[in-house]
Design a protein around this motif. Structure first.
Motif, PDB file in Angstrom:
ATOM      1  N   THR A 251      -5.078  -7.680   1.052  1.00 48.49           N
ATOM      2  CA  THR A 251      -6.017  -7.452  -0.052  1.00 48.49           C
ATOM      3  C   THR A 251      -5.955  -8.578  -1.076  1.00 48.49           C
ATOM      4  O   THR A 251      -6.995  -9.038  -1.578  1.00 48.49           O
ATOM      5  CB  THR A 251      -5.705  -6.107  -0.720  1.00 48.49           C
ATOM      6  OG1 THR A 251      -5.737  -5.061   0.261  1.00 48.49           O
ATOM      7  CG2 THR A 251      -6.711  -5.803  -1.809  1.00 48.49           C
TER       8      THR A 251
ATOM      9  N   LEU B 298      -7.819 -11.688   0.271  1.00 48.78           N
ATOM     10  CA  LEU B 298      -9.271 -11.547   0.173  1.00 48.78           C
ATOM     11  C   LEU B 298      -9.751 -11.711  -1.275  1.00 48.78           C
ATOM     12  O   LEU B 298     -10.796 -12.326  -1.527  1.00 48.78           O
ATOM     13  CB  LEU B 298      -9.698 -10.190   0.726  1.00 48.78           C
ATOM     14  CG  LEU B 298      -9.498  -9.988   2.239  1.00 48.78           C
ATOM     15  CD1 LEU B 298      -9.904  -8.574   2.646  1.00 48.78           C
ATOM     16  CD2 LEU B 298     -10.315 -11.020   3.024  1.00 48.78           C
TER      17      LEU B 298
ATOM     18  N   LEU C 146     -17.324 -13.833   1.842  1.00 45.50           N
ATOM     19  CA  LEU C 146     -16.413 -13.115   2.721  1.00 45.50           C
ATOM     20  C   LEU C 146     -17.136 -12.311   3.791  1.00 45.50           C
ATOM     21  O   LEU C 146     -16.470 -11.784   4.695  1.00 45.50           O
ATOM     22  CB  LEU C 146     -15.533 -12.164   1.895  1.00 45.50           C
ATOM     23  CG  LEU C 146     -14.650 -12.818   0.831  1.00 45.50           C
ATOM     24  CD1 LEU C 146     -13.873 -11.742   0.097  1.00 45.50           C
ATOM     25  CD2 LEU C 146     -13.708 -13.818   1.465  1.00 45.50           C
TER      26      LEU C 146
ATOM     27  N   LEU D 296     -15.334 -11.250   7.235  1.00 44.47           N
ATOM     28  CA  LEU D 296     -15.055  -9.849   7.541  1.00 44.47           C
ATOM     29  C   LEU D 296     -15.759  -9.414   8.831  1.00 44.47           C
ATOM     30  O   LEU D 296     -15.197  -8.652   9.624  1.00 44.47           O
ATOM     31  CB  LEU D 296     -15.506  -8.973   6.369  1.00 44.47           C
ATOM     32  CG  LEU D 296     -14.731  -9.164   5.055  1.00 44.47           C
ATOM     33  CD1 LEU D 296     -15.310  -8.266   3.965  1.00 44.47           C
ATOM     34  CD2 LEU D 296     -13.253  -8.871   5.249  1.00 44.47           C
TER      35      LEU D 296
ATOM     36  N   ALA E  38     -13.781 -10.843  11.656  1.00 43.68           N
ATOM     37  CA  ALA E  38     -12.539 -10.087  11.817  1.00 43.68           C
ATOM     38  C   ALA E  38     -12.793  -8.728  12.456  1.00 43.68           C
ATOM     39  O   ALA E  38     -12.007  -8.256  13.286  1.00 43.68           O
ATOM     40  CB  ALA E  38     -11.859  -9.915  10.455  1.00 43.68           C
ATOM     41  N   GLY E  39     -13.924  -8.094  12.086  1.00 45.22           N
ATOM     42  CA  GLY E  39     -14.241  -6.807  12.703  1.00 45.22           C
ATOM     43  C   GLY E  39     -14.522  -6.933  14.182  1.00 45.22           C
ATOM     44  O   GLY E  39     -14.044  -6.132  14.999  1.00 45.22           O
TER      45      GLY E  39
END
Length: 367
Positions: A127, A130, A140, A144, A147-148
């Motif tokens: 966290t 980020l 981001l 993200l 990353a997903g």
């Protein structure tokens, strides 16, 4: 000056540079340096507040993340220590206190604390990273999304690994088994020598080591939790006196329960439960006792040894189930047959002597 030269000069009013002018670099003057320094100072003066705000924000995020991580890890450590101090009690008796294995509880608490601390550190640091990237105005959303997608791909590719890890976490949290327990995991059975988040290591009865993935375990039979039961079935002849048999068994049970180390392995008195079955020529008497976990076979072997010696001394017959019928004497089929005679052989001297003489052949006369 000729008219041609005048035309050329009119067409190209700027004089062409000489070779010396084109090769020599231009030396900046003091005024140029002063202008450059003034521009840099002005640019820094205009943006220093933004830089300072970004730096302070990043520093604040890092400090908060470090402080929060230290506080959470310390809280988890205190929680684990409190779990170790609070000794659980089963059934509210002395047996529950004996069931607490200090080494096993220590290993279990260390495993739980390690997992919780790792998860907390990952969440806090992730966290904070980020938030720092967002402070620098980095978009981001693509990160993200990537990353997903990567997480979904890794999840599909390593689903067995994730299943093993989650199963190991719940096994440790629920305290289904620990180091030193004897378990039956379905795919293998033996004594637990190591408990991991992905693999459980067992040592079999023959000394072999089994590596069992936690995700493959569908059911677990723990033979070392709570207490065990030692059952011995004694088969005696149906004509024996039951009172004498019970008195002998009670004497064996009382004597064994008072001796060491059996008084520690036995967690209850040895009881003669009575007749388990009655056959035509035999009876089965069951003897049972509550023992320390994993010691039932040891108690059963010693109990059989003592019962056999006590029954031999008391003259009580022990049979192995149904009595086998007495063997009948089988008649010899050759008993009624006479010995072979020498006269049965036609070439023997006795047969030749007893055979009638053949008549002589008649002689013929010729004149």
């Amino acid at each position: 000056m000729s008219p041609a030269d005048a035309v050329l000069m009119a067409a190209d009013p700027t004089p062409s540079p000489t070779p010396s002018d084109s090769q020599s670099p231009r030396v900046p003057s003091l005024q140029d340096a002063h202008e450059s320094a003034t521009n840099a100072a002005g640019w820094i003066e205009q943006n220093w507040s933004t830089w300072l705000a970004i730096g302070l924000r990043v520093l604040l995020i890092v400090v908060i993340a470090v402080v929060l991580r230290v506080a959470v890890r310390r809280a988890i450590t205190k929680l684990i220590d409190r779990m170790n101090r609070n000794v659980p009690s089963l059934d509210g008796g002395a047996i529950g206190g004996l069931l607490v294995n200090v080494e096993r509880r220590r290993q279990r608490s260390q495993a739980i604390g390690s997992v919780l601390r790792s998860v907390a550190s990952f969440l806090i640091i992730g966290t904070a990273a980020l938030m720092i990237l967002g402070t620098f105005q980095i978009n981001l959303a693509p990160l993200l999304a990537s990353a997903g997608v990567a997480g979904v791909a890794i999840g599909f590719g390593a689903r067995n690994l994730v299943t093993d890890f989650l199963s190991g976490v719940f096994m440790i949290l629920e305290d289904q088994y620990g180091v030193g327990d004897t378990i039956d995991a379905g795919v293998a059975s033996g004594e637990v020598i190591e408990v991991g988040l992905r693999v459980t290591k067992l040592r079999g009865d023959g000394g072999e080591i089994w590596y069992v993935r936690n995700g493959e375990v569908k059911r677990i039979g723990n033979l070392s939790q709570g207490w065990a039961t030692a059952n011995v079935d004694v088969t005696v002849h149906s004509g024996e006196d039951l009172d004498k048999v019970k008195a002998t068994l009670d004497e064996v049970a009382e004597k064994m329960g008072a001796e060491e180390p059996w008084n520690e392995l036995l967690w209850g008195p040895i009881e003669v439960l009575g007749l388990d079955s009655v056959l035509l020529d035999s009876m089965v008497v069951r003897v049972s006792a509550k023992t320390m976990p994993g010691k039932s076979l040891t108690v059963e072997r010693e109990l059989r040894w003592r019962i056999k010696r006590a029954f031999d001394a008391a003259g009580i017959r022990i049979v192995g189930g149904a009595t086998a019928p007495a063997e009948e004497q089988i008649a010899d089929p050759t008993a009624g047959m006479a010995a072979p005679s020498v006269y049965a052989n036609a070439t023997s001297p006795q047969s030749a002597a007893a055979s009638p003489l053949a008549p002589a052949a008649p002689t013929s006369t010729t004149k």
